[in-house]
Design a protein around this motif. Structure first.
Motif, PDB file in Angstrom:
ATOM      1  N   GLU A   1       0.836  -1.200   0.000  1.00 54.78           N
ATOM      2  CA  GLU A   1       0.000   0.000   0.000  1.00 54.78           C
ATOM      3  C   GLU A   1       0.872   1.253   0.000  1.00 54.78           C
ATOM      4  N   VAL A   2       0.444   2.264  -0.760  1.00 54.65           N
ATOM      5  CA  VAL A   2       1.120   3.560  -0.785  1.00 54.65           C
ATOM      6  C   VAL A   2       0.116   4.623  -0.368  1.00 54.65           C
ATOM      7  N   TYR A   3       0.642   5.763   0.103  1.00 55.16           N
ATOM      8  CA  TYR A   3      -0.230   6.783   0.680  1.00 55.16           C
ATOM      9  C   TYR A   3       0.349   8.163   0.436  1.00 55.16           C
ATOM     10  N   LYS A   4      -0.524   9.093   0.183  1.00 54.78           N
ATOM     11  CA  LYS A   4      -0.199  10.507   0.027  1.00 54.78           C
ATOM     12  C   LYS A   4       0.869  10.752  -1.026  1.00 54.78           C
ATOM     13  N   THR A   5       2.062  11.200  -0.580  1.00 57.56           N
ATOM     14  CA  THR A   5       3.106  11.587  -1.531  1.00 57.56           C
ATOM     15  C   THR A   5       3.603  10.418  -2.368  1.00 57.56           C
ATOM     16  N   ASP A   6       3.396   9.192  -1.886  1.00 59.96           N
ATOM     17  CA  ASP A   6       3.837   8.032  -2.663  1.00 59.96           C
ATOM     18  C   ASP A   6       2.875   7.700  -3.798  1.00 59.96           C
ATOM     19  N   VAL A   7       1.695   8.310  -3.793  1.00 64.06           N
ATOM     20  CA  VAL A   7       0.745   8.131  -4.894  1.00 64.06           C
ATOM     21  C   VAL A   7       1.076   9.162  -5.959  1.00 64.06           C
ATOM     22  N   PRO A   8       1.454   8.748  -7.169  1.00 59.67           N
ATOM     23  CA  PRO A   8       1.968   9.701  -8.166  1.00 59.67           C
ATOM     24  C   PRO A   8       0.896  10.462  -8.930  1.00 59.67           C
ATOM     25  N   PHE A   9      -0.380  10.281  -8.609  1.00 56.48           N
ATOM     26  CA  PHE A   9      -1.423  10.961  -9.386  1.00 56.48           C
ATOM     27  C   PHE A   9      -2.616  11.249  -8.482  1.00 56.48           C
ATOM     28  N   ASN A  10      -3.512  12.108  -9.002  1.00 61.33           N
ATOM     29  CA  ASN A  10      -4.775  12.428  -8.341  1.00 61.33           C
ATOM     30  C   ASN A  10      -5.917  11.957  -9.223  1.00 61.33           C
ATOM     31  N   ILE A  11      -6.987  11.496  -8.586  1.00 57.50           N
ATOM     32  CA  ILE A  11      -8.177  11.055  -9.311  1.00 57.50           C
ATOM     33  C   ILE A  11      -9.350  11.931  -8.884  1.00 57.50           C
ATOM     34  N   ASN A  12      -9.989  12.564  -9.862  1.00 60.37           N
ATOM     35  CA  ASN A  12     -11.177  13.386  -9.610  1.00 60.37           C
ATOM     36  C   ASN A  12     -12.375  12.704 -10.255  1.00 60.37           C
ATOM     37  N   TYR A  13     -13.397  12.413  -9.432  1.00 59.27           N
ATOM     38  CA  TYR A  13     -14.580  11.716  -9.917  1.00 59.27           C
ATOM     39  C   TYR A  13     -15.684  12.720 -10.245  1.00 59.27           C
ATOM     40  N   PHE A  14     -16.404  12.435 -11.337  1.00 57.95           N
ATOM     41  CA  PHE A  14     -17.508  13.291 -11.725  1.00 57.95           C
ATOM     42  C   PHE A  14     -18.792  12.900 -11.007  1.00 57.95           C
ATOM     43  N   SER A  15     -18.843  11.712 -10.490  1.00 62.38           N
ATOM     44  CA  SER A  15     -20.037  11.258  -9.776  1.00 62.38           C
ATOM     45  C   SER A  15     -20.180  12.019  -8.459  1.00 62.38           C
ATOM     46  N   LYS A  16     -21.409  12.056  -7.960  1.00 63.49           N
ATOM     47  CA  LYS A  16     -21.653  12.703  -6.681  1.00 63.49           C
ATOM     48  C   LYS A  16     -20.965  11.922  -5.564  1.00 63.49           C
ATOM     49  N   ASP A  17     -20.646  12.641  -4.503  1.00 62.89           N
ATOM     50  CA  ASP A  17     -19.975  11.982  -3.372  1.00 62.89           C
ATOM     51  C   ASP A  17     -20.811  10.841  -2.825  1.00 62.89           C
TER      52      ASP A  17
END
Length: 788
Positions: free
Chosen positions: A127-143
């Protein structure tokens, strides 16, 4: 008559459990224990190598509870304003709030940890977390939709600008650009790299999105909240996780959310009071403006500029009454405002400290607000049917009715006081009849102006005090130790894992051997025989790998040769009571292949080495073996003699030169062996042997299968019963036991054959043979330690 042999009473004493024998029986298989331990240690090493470490992260907070030694109140200066009152907190209640589902849900939402990221390796996925994750994912679906997802997908970096999307089942969903809108089965999303230069080319990252509810429940189970000391307000929070930073963020977020809720609860009274004051100020501003315009219009209309000096003394006397009337009217107005607010706002907090001079109203108002706040706080995590909520509702309704009644009583008493003051004022006014009518009218207008102005200034003061209270609201918890964890993992515990593996590596071979021994019904040692048969045991013949059957030579000093010499000694002792010069020894066994022919052959040889004349008779005419063992083809044997009355014994007895003894072989296999042995000719054979030899050794048939041996047993001076170790079933020991008990075989003695002394099955279980002990005999070459 034969004398009773003293060896018949040997080994009759029961022995206790020989733990050394048991230990040595297992010790013989030490290589399996070593192998099991090594394999277990290797397995433990691999387990520790590829099992994620868990770290314990902990935090300590101090709950604001003065009664329990908590935070001191730095705001005691505001107590005279009635702004810092509140109920004492229960530590158990605060612990329950810290572990509540709603609090953890907000933390998970803030950190976005319902989605976890894993980097795939060659062996395991980490498992990786925060800075170790090399990308961001933005979802268009509602929370609300994202928080219900339960899906898995992978992202593989192709270049600095492209990536591949792989479904959970391994299906590739095409190649996409970073920043491009990607449509998936669970909705559209955009993936953007955190760094343009530092990408994850050729790396595969696994994204697991779990339902928010399941993530919250999992974290709540892992979270530990407990009182640090019994009589303190210190609470310790701890959480185990594979990523220390993630656990630290969760604990810090939990405390932050807890304090945020506490501040909001404390600010609720002040917020409601502020809204009430602003509402009343807006109304009073209009009244004050109207009064001021009335004064202006009155003076303009009546052309008034100053109060006549002659009315000065009268007005001074009337000043005290006017002040009193103003105060009474102010109190009546406040009472009307509060009654109106109480009737129109059923579940709202009661405005605090408005200046009513009735102690019961103020005290009940404070209690009313405290109970309403407690009710609303508990109602967040429960329903209106909760017993505590129902009880609080009853108390709140009772206090509300009490406050309303107190306000009615207060207004009644204020009206009575106002009437008395007005009466006194009229008496004073009667004294100033000379005052112009305009002056009296002006005083009425001016009095109304003073009342409204006083109330306006009072409310402005209360608004400022309430603003100060809101500005200095403190949280419930003070962080003593921020969330932090040790660099040493708490799980898996390396020492315990290695110790458990070592014990398991030793236990498994032990259990396997125990089961093998448990279901092993073979005779292995003399003790197995002694437990059932109380007959004397003359010795043990060790196991041999030699192909030849004649194993005793004149100059042989190995263990098997020495064992036959020891057998010769015991035989002489057993036959010491026989008075005839020639001793007849019958050799038999329970079943075939126990080595009776082998024993008889070598017994003849060892007796011949002591310068004795020995005749070996093959009386097992059903399955003869002597000619095979000696590798000699005898023309005629015992069967021929029993059938042919004209045949002479000296014609069929052959001298075996290599063994220095004579042999009468069994001959051909006859169809009626029992009848032949009973025809009387065998007695002639024994008589001839007694006349010409010192020892006559008869190799007879096994007693379990046929009765040949029992038919001839009366001619025996000693019956040597051969039991083959690691071959004969223990249940068959009942046969020799019955033979000995019923004296079916004269002077019966036992001989254990084919004993594996290397396995610890030697006499008495001590695991050594006759050779190689104390310098006697030649040692057998040892097998290499690594050979199993």
């Amino acid at each position: 008559m034969k004398e009773e042999n003293p060896l018949n009473y040997m080994f009759l004493e029961e022995e206790t459990v020989n733990f050394r024998e048991i230990f040595e029986k297992y010790l013989y298989h030490w290589k399996w224990f070593v192998l099991g331990a090594l394999l277990a240690i290797v397995a433990a090493f691999l387990y520790l190598r590829y099992t994620p470490n868990e770290y314990l992260v902990s935090s300590t907070i101090l709950i604001d509870d003065e009664a329990s030694g908590g935070l001191p109140s730095e705001l005691s200066a505001f107590e005279d304003l009635g702004l810092m009152g509140g109920t004492k907190k229960s530590i158990d209640t605060e612990i329950g709030l810290l572990k509540s589902r709603s609090l953890m849900t907000r933390v998970v939402k803030d950190l976005g940890i319902n989605a976890t990221y894993y980097k795939k390796g060659r062996v395991r996925t980490a498992e990786v977390y925060k800075t170790d994750v090399p990308f961001n994912i933005n979802y268009f679906s509602k929370d609300s939709l994202v928080y219900k997802l339960d899906t898995t997908f992978s992202i593989i970096g192709v270049s600095n600008t492209n990536f591949k999307l792989v479904a959970a089942n391994g299906e590739k969903r095409g190649e996409h650009l970073f920043g491009e809108k990607v449509n998936t089965a669970f909705g559209a999303m955009i993936i953007t790299p955190k760094s343009v230069t530092d990408t994850f080319v050729n790396d595969e990252l696994l994204i697991k999105i779990a339902p928010l509810k399941s993530v919250v429940e999992s974290l709540r189970k892992k979270l530990a909240v407990e009182l640090l000391f019994k009589k303190s307000s210190l609470i310790a929070l701890s959480l185990k996780g594979t990523i220390k930073l993630k656990s630290e963020d969760i604990l810090n977020g939990l405390v932050e959310q807890y304090n945020k809720d506490a501040v909001e609860d404390k600010s609720l009274i002040g917020t409601n009071t502020d809204a009430f004051i602003n509402e009343r100020l807006a109304v009073i501003e209009k009244d004050l403006s109207n009064v001021d315009k009335g004064v202006e219009q009155f003076k303009t209309t009546n052309k008034l500029t100053d109060i006549p000096s002659e009315a000065t003394l009268v007005l001074e006397n009337n000043a005290v009454l006017e002040k009193k009337i103003v105060e009474l009217n102010t109190q009546i107005k406040l009472a009307d405002y509060v009654i109106d607010y109480l009737s129109n706002n059923e579940e709202q907090l009661f405005p605090a400290n408005l200046g009513l001079k009735d102690g019961n109203v103020n005290l009940n108002s404070e209690k009313y607000n405290e109970l309403l706040l407690e009710r609303n706080r508990i109602l967040k995590n429960s329903s209106k049917k909760h017993p505590i909520v129902v009880n609080l509702d009853a108390q709140i309704n009772q206090l509300r009715a009490s406050i309303a009644q107190s306000l009615v009583n207060l207004k009644s008493s204020l009206n009575i006081s106002l009437q008395q003051a007005n009466q006194e004022e009229r008496k004073v006014h009667s004294r100033i009849f000379s005052v112009p009518k305009q002056e009296r009218q002006f005083r009425d207008i001016q009095r109304q102006q003073q009342i409204i102005e006083t109330l306006y200034l009072y409310l402005l003061q209360k608004r400022e005090e309430n603003a100060i209270s809101l500005a200095v609201t403190v949280p419930n918890a003070k962080i003593i130790d921020a969330a932090d964890g040790s660099t040493i993992p708490v799980s898996p515990k390396r020492k315990i894992v290695y110790l458990a593996a070592l014990m398991l590596g030793l236990l498994i071979p032990f259990m396997v051997l125990y089961i093998i021994f448990l279901f092993d019904n073979k005779v292995h040692s003399s003790k197995d025989v002694e437990d059932i048969i109380k007959a004397p045991i003359l010795g043990e013949i060790p196991k041999t790998d030699l192909e030849q059957k004649m194993v005793v030579g004149e100059h042989d000093r190995d263990s098997i040769a020495e064992s036959f010499r020891m057998l010769r000694t015991h035989l002489n002792f057993m036959l010491s009571g026989v008075k005839t010069p020639t001793k007849t020894i019958f050799v038999t066994s329970t079943v075939p292949a126990e080595g009776k022919t082998f024993v008889a052959l070598n017994l003849a040889r060892v007796l011949a080495l002591s310068n004795k004349k020995v005749l070996l008779i093959g009386a097992d005419i059903r399955k003869p073996k002597i000619h095979e063992y000696l590798n000699i083809d005898f023309d005629k044997g015992l069967t021929h003699f029993l059938v042919d009355n004209t045949l002479k014994l000296k014609d069929i007895i052959h001298h075996y030169k290599e063994g220095s003894f004579d042999v009468l072989s069994a001959g051909i296999v006859a169809p009626n062996p029992s009848e032949l042995l009973m025809n009387g000719r065998f007695d002639e054979v024994l008589a001839y042997g007694k006349e010409n030899y010192d020892f006559v050794i008869v190799d007879t048939a096994p007693v379990k299968l046929v009765s040949d041996t029992l038919l001839l047993s009366q001619h025996s001076d000693l019956s040597l019963y051969v039991i083959r170790a690691n071959y004969l079933d223990k249940r068959l020991l009942e046969i020799p036991e019955k033979m000995y008990k019923d004296k079916l075989l004269p002077n019966m003695a036992l001989l254990l054959n084919d004993v594996d002394v290397e396995r610890g099955y030697g006499y008495g279980g001590y695991g050594y043979g006759y050779g190689g002990y104390g310098g006697y005999g030649e040692e057998k070459p040892k097998k290499a330690w690594w050979r199993f």
